[in-house]
Design an enzyme around this catalytic site. Structure first.
Site, PDB file in Angstrom:
ATOM      1  N   GLN A  55      31.854  50.083  -6.246  1.00  0.00           N
ATOM      2  CA  GLN A  55      32.653  49.121  -7.004  1.00  0.00           C
ATOM      3  C   GLN A  55      31.812  47.883  -7.322  1.00  0.00           C
ATOM      4  O   GLN A  55      31.126  47.350  -6.456  1.00  0.00           O
ATOM      5  CB  GLN A  55      33.895  48.721  -6.212  1.00  0.00           C
ATOM      6  CG  GLN A  55      34.745  47.630  -6.845  1.00  0.00           C
ATOM      7  CD  GLN A  55      34.314  46.234  -6.424  1.00  0.00           C
ATOM      8  OE1 GLN A  55      33.752  46.051  -5.341  1.00  0.00           O
ATOM      9  NE2 GLN A  55      34.548  45.257  -7.277  1.00  0.00           N
ATOM     10  N   TYR A  71      31.737  43.988  -9.301  1.00  0.00           N
ATOM     11  CA  TYR A  71      32.366  42.858  -9.993  1.00  0.00           C
ATOM     12  C   TYR A  71      31.491  42.447 -11.174  1.00  0.00           C
ATOM     13  O   TYR A  71      30.261  42.622 -11.147  1.00  0.00           O
ATOM     14  CB  TYR A  71      32.539  41.665  -9.054  1.00  0.00           C
ATOM     15  CG  TYR A  71      33.610  41.856  -8.015  1.00  0.00           C
ATOM     16  CD1 TYR A  71      34.955  41.818  -8.365  1.00  0.00           C
ATOM     17  CD2 TYR A  71      33.281  42.065  -6.681  1.00  0.00           C
ATOM     18  CE1 TYR A  71      35.950  41.994  -7.414  1.00  0.00           C
ATOM     19  CE2 TYR A  71      34.264  42.235  -5.716  1.00  0.00           C
ATOM     20  CZ  TYR A  71      35.587  42.205  -6.090  1.00  0.00           C
ATOM     21  OH  TYR A  71      36.568  42.378  -5.150  1.00  0.00           O
ATOM     22  N   ARG A 108      45.208  32.385  -2.520  1.00  0.00           N
ATOM     23  CA  ARG A 108      46.048  33.148  -1.598  1.00  0.00           C
ATOM     24  C   ARG A 108      46.513  32.189  -0.505  1.00  0.00           C
ATOM     25  O   ARG A 108      45.766  31.862   0.428  1.00  0.00           O
ATOM     26  CB  ARG A 108      45.267  34.341  -1.030  1.00  0.00           C
ATOM     27  CG  ARG A 108      44.896  35.318  -2.154  1.00  0.00           C
ATOM     28  CD  ARG A 108      43.804  36.284  -1.829  1.00  0.00           C
ATOM     29  NE  ARG A 108      43.318  36.914  -3.069  1.00  0.00           N
ATOM     30  CZ  ARG A 108      42.196  37.579  -3.187  1.00  0.00           C
ATOM     31  NH1 ARG A 108      41.406  37.738  -2.124  1.00  0.00           N
ATOM     32  NH2 ARG A 108      41.827  38.096  -4.335  1.00  0.00           N
ATOM     33  N   LYS A 135      38.658  49.080 -13.235  1.00  0.00           N
ATOM     34  CA  LYS A 135      39.738  48.815 -12.275  1.00  0.00           C
ATOM     35  C   LYS A 135      40.370  47.454 -12.584  1.00  0.00           C
ATOM     36  O   LYS A 135      39.662  46.453 -12.704  1.00  0.00           O
ATOM     37  CB  LYS A 135      39.182  48.814 -10.849  1.00  0.00           C
ATOM     38  CG  LYS A 135      40.221  48.578  -9.753  1.00  0.00           C
ATOM     39  CD  LYS A 135      39.571  48.729  -8.392  1.00  0.00           C
ATOM     40  CE  LYS A 135      40.552  48.502  -7.265  1.00  0.00           C
ATOM     41  NZ  LYS A 135      40.931  47.078  -7.127  1.00  0.00           N
ATOM     42  N   HIS A 143      45.193  44.607  -8.340  1.00  0.00           N
ATOM     43  CA  HIS A 143      44.420  44.135  -7.187  1.00  0.00           C
ATOM     44  C   HIS A 143      45.308  43.982  -5.953  1.00  0.00           C
ATOM     45  O   HIS A 143      45.104  43.101  -5.116  1.00  0.00           O
ATOM     46  CB  HIS A 143      43.747  42.798  -7.514  1.00  0.00           C
ATOM     47  CG  HIS A 143      42.376  42.657  -6.913  1.00  0.00           C
ATOM     48  ND1 HIS A 143      41.247  43.129  -7.532  1.00  0.00           N
ATOM     49  CD2 HIS A 143      41.945  42.099  -5.749  1.00  0.00           C
ATOM     50  CE1 HIS A 143      40.184  42.863  -6.780  1.00  0.00           C
ATOM     51  NE2 HIS A 143      40.588  42.246  -5.694  1.00  0.00           N
ATOM     52  N   ARG A 181      46.867  40.580  -5.299  1.00  0.00           N
ATOM     53  CA  ARG A 181      46.003  39.523  -4.777  1.00  0.00           C
ATOM     54  C   ARG A 181      45.355  38.670  -5.869  1.00  0.00           C
ATOM     55  O   ARG A 181      44.567  37.784  -5.570  1.00  0.00           O
ATOM     56  CB  ARG A 181      44.913  40.148  -3.892  1.00  0.00           C
ATOM     57  CG  ARG A 181      45.465  40.755  -2.620  1.00  0.00           C
ATOM     58  CD  ARG A 181      44.463  41.638  -1.910  1.00  0.00           C
ATOM     59  NE  ARG A 181      43.351  40.928  -1.306  1.00  0.00           N
ATOM     60  CZ  ARG A 181      43.396  40.290  -0.133  1.00  0.00           C
ATOM     61  NH1 ARG A 181      44.539  40.261   0.558  1.00  0.00           N
ATOM     62  NH2 ARG A 181      42.336  39.698   0.361  1.00  0.00           N
TER      63      ARG A 181
END
Length: 412
Positions: free
Chosen positions: A148, A150, A185, A272, A296, A299
């Site tokens: 994965q 970013y 968060r 994603k 996500h 999140r």
């Protein structure tokens, strides 16, 4: 004394067990074990979401709103759970989603998950933000690996990560596009959560009550973005949100960057973080192989649609061209069956495997994967369905409100 002897005989015959996993038949039970084993700041880092956690809750509650429609008197003596994603056969339609900084739950973190995934023959997705490096995780892998990525601001960093992922044997690339910046968060802010975790007045009591957790953190490298050592490591006073937003996030990324990535990566490429038909069509237009319908895990942007509610129109729009994976909110085998029946090739789990790692390391993750396998099999049997390949929407009843909202979608 005879009553006591009889009780002892019954306990021995029944197999007296002190293993807490034996009393955890569901993912929710494993979550409860993880909550007991972790201090509040570590548990909330994994468990929490952005904003008021509206989307986090909707991911789960909207899945619960879908009802199943079983068929009676069907011969289900032969059953197949196998699925295929990106040309890869899997023993069940499940992937381990990328999760970063998981050594925060103690023990080996991500290493526990990749070992358990290999044992089960399932794909493990290495996160750019892993608390172990690509190479360290790959060294523990016995099953398929994906990587994965970013959309960091530096193409040099991206190119380096892609080269390392290729060398480590990662078979597919998963590009996360819904982290333009790292969302606030609130649980992490209230707990004083930083990377690496620091003992402060706000969280000291929780750390003291969990000495084994704290000791396990001292046995490995400092928790941080190990794949970015020497490039963007943060500091002991920097929150996770600040690190990403000040050093890594790329607010100028566009679909042209995905087209560039398509030219750099030869294998299957997934996007994603797709929640709209419009973005799904754009993803198809730049030549990707699949998408993760994902918010996500609640999140990032709070208030967006649940992933499961976004899934049907996206499958209708691009399901014949792209492999669609449902991510966010999966908590049971029944949830996986619902996602596949709508049209997803598989479902991806994140929090579930992290709770397993927190509860009992490798054994905890294996237990979670066993739960999913057993529940998927049971759900198919009771549905009167002989296998994953047979699932379609005739086995479901979707909430009527979803159809009404789709009719108002200008991009459907």
């Amino acid at each position: 004394m005879s009553a006591v002897s009889e009780l002892a005989r019954m306990l021995v015959a029944g197999g007296l067990s002190t293993d807490p996993l034996d009393r955890a038949p569901t993912v929710a039970d494993v979550r409860a074990l993880a909550k007991r084993r972790l201090p509040k700041m570590a548990f909330d880092f994994v468990d929490g979401g952005a904003g008021t956690e509206t989307t986090l809750r909707a991911n789960v509650s909207d899945l619960a709103e879908i009802t199943l429609q079983p068929r009676s008197l069907v011969d289900v003596s032969q059953q197949s759970l196998t699925a295929e994603v990106a040309g890869q056969r899997l023993p069940m339609p499940l992937l381990l989603a990328p999760c970063g900084l998981i050594r925060v739950v103690g023990g080996d973190g991500e290493l526990a998950a990749v070992r358990a995934a290999g044992k089960a023959g399932l794909t493990y997705t290495i996160s750019t933000a892993s608390s172990w490096s690509i190479e360290e995780i790959a060294a523990e892998a016995t099953g398929p690996l994906w990587f994965q990525l970013y959309m960091w601001r530096s193409r040099d960093v991206i190119s380096s990560l892609l080269h390392r992922a290729t060398e480590a044997g990662c078979g597919a690339l998963v590009v996360t596009v819904d982290v333009v910046v790292n969302a606030k968060r609130p649980r992490d802010h209230r707990n004083g959560m930083s990377i690496p975790p620091q003992v402060t007045l706000r969280n000291a009591a929780g750390v003291v009550r969990h000495p084994f957790w704290f000791a396990s953190l001292l046995r490995g490298p400092p928790i941080g973005f190990r794949n970015l050592e020497g490039m963007a490591e943060g500091s002991s006073a920097m929150s996770h949100q600040d690190l990403v937003n000040t050093q890594l996030a790329n607010v100028s990324a566009t679909w042209d960057d995905i087209a560039w990535l398509r030219r750099q990566w030869e294998g299957p490429l997934f996007i994603k973080g797709i929640t709209t038909v419009q973005d799904a069509l754009l993803a198809a237009s730049v030549g990707v192989d699949g998408i993760f319908v994902s918010n996500h895990g609640g999140r990032q942007l709070d208030g967006v649609s649940s992933s499961i509610r976004a899934l049907p129109p996206i499958v209708d729009a691009v399901g014949d061209r792209l492999d669609v994976v449902l991510d966010s909110g999966i908590r049971s085998g029944g949830d996986v069956v619902k996602a596949v029946a709508i049209g997803a090739k598989a479902a991806a789990i994140g929090r579930s495997w992290v709770w397993g790692a927190a509860a009992a390391g490798d054994r905890g993750v294996t237990h979670v994967l066993d739960i999913y396998q057993q529940e998927i099999s049971e759900c198919l049997t009771l549905l009167g369905c002989t296998g994953i390949a047979e699932l379609d929407r005739s086995f479901l009843r979707l909430p009527a409100a979803w159809s009404r909202s789709r009719s108002a979608d200008p991009h459907r």
